[in-house]
Design a protein around this motif. Structure first.
Motif, PDB file in Angstrom:
ATOM      1  N   THR A  13       0.832  -1.208   0.000  1.00 42.75           N
ATOM      2  CA  THR A  13       0.000   0.000   0.000  1.00 42.75           C
ATOM      3  C   THR A  13       0.867   1.258   0.000  1.00 42.75           C
ATOM      4  N   HIS A  66       0.706   4.044  -2.755  1.00 47.10           N
ATOM      5  CA  HIS A  66       0.431   5.407  -2.260  1.00 47.10           C
ATOM      6  C   HIS A  66       1.368   6.429  -2.899  1.00 47.10           C
ATOM      7  N   ASN A 122       0.804   6.830  -6.773  1.00 42.86           N
ATOM      8  CA  ASN A 122      -0.541   7.197  -7.215  1.00 42.86           C
ATOM      9  C   ASN A 122      -1.258   6.032  -7.882  1.00 42.86           C
ATOM     10  N   HIS A 160      -6.126   2.090  -4.812  1.00 43.75           N
ATOM     11  CA  HIS A 160      -6.323   1.885  -3.369  1.00 43.75           C
ATOM     12  C   HIS A 160      -5.224   2.528  -2.532  1.00 43.75           C
ATOM     13  N   GLU A 162      -5.459   4.963  -0.757  1.00 44.10           N
ATOM     14  CA  GLU A 162      -6.014   5.441   0.510  1.00 44.10           C
ATOM     15  C   GLU A 162      -5.895   4.393   1.626  1.00 44.10           C
ATOM     16  N   GLU A 163      -5.533   3.165   1.274  1.00 44.10           N
ATOM     17  CA  GLU A 163      -5.393   2.108   2.268  1.00 44.10           C
ATOM     18  C   GLU A 163      -4.163   2.310   3.155  1.00 44.10           C
ATOM     19  N   TYR A 164      -3.217   3.159   2.714  1.00 43.66           N
ATOM     20  CA  TYR A 164      -2.008   3.395   3.509  1.00 43.66           C
ATOM     21  C   TYR A 164      -2.238   4.543   4.484  1.00 43.66           C
TER      22      TYR A 164
END
Length: 638
Positions: free
Chosen positions: A311, A315, A318, A321, A323-325
């Protein structure tokens, strides 16, 4: 007629054997079903997931005949994280992620940060002394145990166990503890494990996980990496697994860039039909992680990584997902993991022809991580920028001279500037010595191309008069750094003016006799071209004798930077520290890799100092070449 008579006859006495056989079938079935349900309910979440994956994974149809795996190997010291952290006598009011741990307090903060999230993480501890204290506390724990560690060693062990027809070549630092496990070198990784529901201070772990910390010396070294790629060329495997790249994150920027170029250059030389798997560990630095994505990932076919780092990569790149980090308690859903992995390999990986699927998109994402910065120097005032020392000096001494400033400020400026002038004169004359008494002398007043670094080889490479040519060249004039390998360290001490030539000869004689006596006690398993097991624990009895030989020896402050084999750093100016480091050198590994890293960092804008090896051999020059070819261009052998 049949149905009316058959059903009652089934239960007649003459069918008693049938009744017993049905009973013996039903009772074990009921018992096994109940026992299986009870056993499954008693499993932890992790155990249940592991068994599920074990059942789902099937062996590949095409078996690999040869596999080369490297290059990080170590010993995992597994302990109860909460017990050890609480025993460290440190305090922590809030959890905070530190990219590098400098103290046990930093460890406590970072461990608490991930503990309250139930997330796995790994961080490097920069202080060897602090790490040794952690190891001592961990090994004193009643529930501590050792295990094979390092992705390379673990994967090699697993492949060898499950695929007996595959020849596995493990390349990495292998050391004395291997007799019990495999065993990777004496490099320890402390694994601080915790279970769901455990309590640390005010925090409760939402899930089971682990925190890893280490202070590696060899796994990320240039020598081990060179050995790894030479093994690939020699054995010609049909599978390559590269691990340990994440260990470069904790090295200097220049050194890790040099090693990244080495990895990339060698990956390009591997047969395009040979699959390459990259196994990554913990990542925390965005710049380094971006380099991994852009410089290494384009040349591999598959990627192994945990959800925390996966993640993180998505992150900073870009990706999906993102936003999972950072990962919170529990794990990321499988479909998200698959999508992130697929996106990374599709975007940055290579296709079957060996080409990148598309050119690397160099990441320009700005880090949002907060970094503590030390307060800088105060802004210069008008007096500092607008007047000179002589201006203010004239105002104080000559009443007819005037400047539009209060007399108090003028006197303060005069005192400050006169001190600065004196410091500048001393700097130009003697160089600058750091206030922490680490022994490091700053020669920045000399152009880097005028710096002279002299290297002295070790045992078996000396003869009378070997330094005559170096003496004739007058290289001592701009001598800034000296380092000696093993017994060559004494030559460095003499060149740095710490020891006199006569005292050094006496100490070397005592050292040789003491180490020779230790050598007579060894059970030789494999005969090597040396007279004893130098720089190992078998030399422990020689340490005290070498230390005593310094008792009546005069030691002076060095005139240049002298590097220690024992610490891998510049020697302290304290006599006790010098005596201890030189004595402990006889039963400790020579940290030449670390010394070369310090020497590498001296360069300025790709301009390096001059390097001279004084002795009949070129072994140190060869190691210099492996560290940096640019650095080696300034190498001369006498």
């Amino acid at each position: 007629m049949f149905s009316e008579t058959f059903v009652p006859s089934i239960f007649s006495y003459k069918h008693r054997l049938l009744h017993l056989s049905v009973l013996f079938f039903i009772v074990p079935y009921w018992y096994s079903h109940y026992n299986e349900q009870h056993r499954l309910s008693s499993y932890s979440v992790e155990t249940a997931m592991f068994l599920s994956w074990e059942r789902a994974i099937i062996k590949p149809g095409a078996m690999f005949k040869k596999a080369v795996i490297g290059f990080n190997c170590n010993v995992d010291l597994i302990v109860s994280g909460v017990r050890v952290v609480e025993a460290l006598n440190t305090t922590c009011s809030e959890g905070k992620d530190q990219e590098t741990l400098e103290s046990l307090a930093d460890l406590h903060q970072t461990f608490a940060h991930f503990f309250q999230r139930g997330a796995a993480a790994e961080r490097y501890m920069s202080s060897e002394d602090q790490f040794n204290l952690l190891v001592a506390e961990s090994e004193a724990s009643t529930r501590s145990h050792h295990h094979i560690g390092g992705n390379a060693a673990l994967m090699a062990d697993r492949i060898a166990a499950n695929f007996p027809s595959t020849e596995v070549y493990l390349v990495g630092p292998i050391g004395p503890r291997s007799s019990a496990l495999i065993h990777p070198s004496d490099e320890l990784h402390v694994i601080l494990e915790y279970k769901q529901g455990e309590i640390l201070g005010d925090w409760v772990a939402p899930s089971s996980s682990r925190f890893i910390t280490s202070h590696d010396h060899f796994s990320g070294s240039m020598v081990v990496m060179e050995m790894f790629f030479k093994a690939i060329a020699q054995f010609r495997p049909d599978l390559v697994i590269i691990t340990g790249v994440h260990l470069l994150e904790f090295q200097s920027k220049e050194m890790r860039q040099e090693k990244m170029r080495l990895i990339k250059r060698n990956l390009l030389q591997i047969n395009q039909k040979t699959p390459i798997h990259l196994e990554l560990g913990s990542l925390a630095d965005e710049v380094f992680s971006s380099d991994v994505i852009n410089k290494i990932l384009p040349y591999v076919d598959s990627l192994g990584i945990n959800e925390q780092e996966l993640t993180f990569l998505s992150h900073i790149a870009n990706g999906p997902h993102m936003e999972e980090y950072p990962v919170q308690a529990g794990t990321v859903h499988v479909h998200k993991v698959v999508e992130m992995l697929h996106w990374l390999l599709k975007t940055y990986g290579r296709d079957p022809t060996g080409q990148m699927l598309r050119p690397p998109q160099y990441l320009t994402r700005v880090s949002t991580r907060l970094i503590r910065r030390k307060p800088g120097p105060p802004e210069p005032g008008i007096l500092d920028e607008g007047v000179t020392f002589s201006d203010v000096h004239n105002v104080i001494l000559t009443p007819t001279t005037k400047l539009p400033y209060p007399e108090r400020e003028l006197r303060e400026h005069l005192e400050k500037t006169s001190t600065e002038i004196m410091k500048e004169r001393n700097r130009l004359r003697y160089g600058i010595r750091k206030k922490n008494d680490s022994g490091l002398i700053d020669f920045s007043h000399l152009p880097i191309e005028e710096h002279v670094v002299v290297l002295f080889p070790g045992q078996g490479a000396q003869f009378v008069g070997m330094g005559q040519k170096a003496s004739d060249a007058s290289i001592e004039e701009n001598l800034t750094d000296v380092a000696g390998f093993s017994v060559g360290e004494y030559s460095a001490l003499v060149a740095g003016k710490i020891l006199s030539f006569g005292d050094a000869i006496k100490i070397v004689k005592t050292r040789a006799e003491a180490m020779s006596e230790c050598g007579k006690l060894v059970k030789i398993l494999k005969r090597l071209a040396v007279s004893a097991a130098f720089h190992t624990r078998l030399m422990e009895t020689a340490v005290e004798k070498v230390a005593k030989s310094f008792q009546n020896v005069e030691m002076s402050r060095p005139v240049c930077n002298v590097y220690s084999n024992y610490t891998g750093k510049v020697m302290s100016t304290k006599k006790g520290d010098v005596r201890g480091a030189v004595a402990k050198q006889v039963n400790s590994p020579v940290r030449w890799e670390q010394i070369q890293q310090f020497l590498f960092r001296k360069h300025q804008n790709e301009v390096f100092p001059r390097f001279y090896e004084v002795g009949p051999g070129r072994q140190l020059g060869a190691m210099l070449f492996q560290t940096s070819k640019k650095m080696h261009k300034n190498y001369t052998h006498f």
